[in-house]
Design a protein around this motif. Structure first.
Motif: not given
Length: 231
Positions: A16-18, A21-22, A50, A54-55, A57-58, A60, A106
């Motif tokens: 994760g978390p997404s 994004h992941t 996006s 957020t790359y 924190g997520h 990515t 994305n």
């Protein structure tokens, strides 16, 4: 409305978390990796929308780098992809493009350079639930998902080339699920993308390359492993 399965709702097996994004990022990069021959020496990721915001924190960035090294979406090495890449001598960088806004939120451009100096740029979109789409190869707009084994033929836009490709696939009993042709303009560079239900072999690639207008053939098999080959 399109059919949505329970697996689309729950999302893929992943670190994760997404899923967008992941998992989606890792899948895009892993697919891009299969489209260039040889070992990748250098890679640049250009992030949009996006992804750009957020790359870090997520995760990515770590997912993209893990994917380019062949890690699956649920590979536990993804969180350590930065250190693993450095150990392998892979040069990598991340850049943000905030000027181009008419893209899927994305979106990532992956600029790869292999050990022979060949350079290729792949644009991918993460659509949610781990699903992805490749929308550009170098400067040519394309559209395929990576959900099927795929042969990508780079050729001059000349009469008879598409017929040659389909004949080679038919001779190998390859069942065509989808086939699309994308081109820069009439008579110039074109990409024929054929998605099939079964595995594709190097023999198919060799037969397709016999046409004088064919410049390159890329094979992307779903079950082809992660050793950096295009099988």
């Amino acid at each position: 409305m399109p059919y949505i399965s329970v697996f689309d709702v729950l999302g893929p097996n992943m670190i994760g978390p997404s899923s967008s994004h992941t998992a989606g990022a890792a899948s895009i990069a892993c697919l891009a990796r299969k489209m260039i021959s040889g070992r990748i020496k250098k890679v640049e990721f250009i992030l949009y929308g996006s992804f750009a915001k957020t790359y870090r924190g997520h995760g990515t960035d770590r997912a993209l780098l893990g994917g380019i090294m062949g890690f699956a979406t649920d590979d536990k090495r993804i969180p350590d992809s930065f250190s693993i890449a450095r150990q392998r001598g892979l040069l990598f960088s991340f850049a943000v493009n905030e000027r181009e806004t008419e893209v899927h939120p994305n979106t990532v451009d992956i600029v790869m350079t292999n050990e022979l100096g060949r350079r290729m740029t792949i644009r991918g979109e993460s659509l949610g639930g781990g699903k992805i789409r490749i929308t550009r190869i170098n400067n040519v707009e394309v559209d395929f998902t990576g959900e099927y084994s795929t042969v990508i033929v780079i050729h001059r836009d000349k009469p008879g080339v598409v017929a040659h490709i389909t004949r080679c696939l038919s001779d190998e009993n390859v069942n065509i699920a989808f086939m699309k042709l994308f081109r820069e303009e009439k008579g110039k560079l074109a990409y024929s993308i054929v998605e099939s239900d079964g595995q594709l072999t190097e023999h198919v690639s060799g037969e397709i390359k016999k046409n004088k207008y064919v410049q390159d053939v890329m094979l992307v098999n779903l079950q082809g492993g992660t050793d950096g080959s295009r099988l």
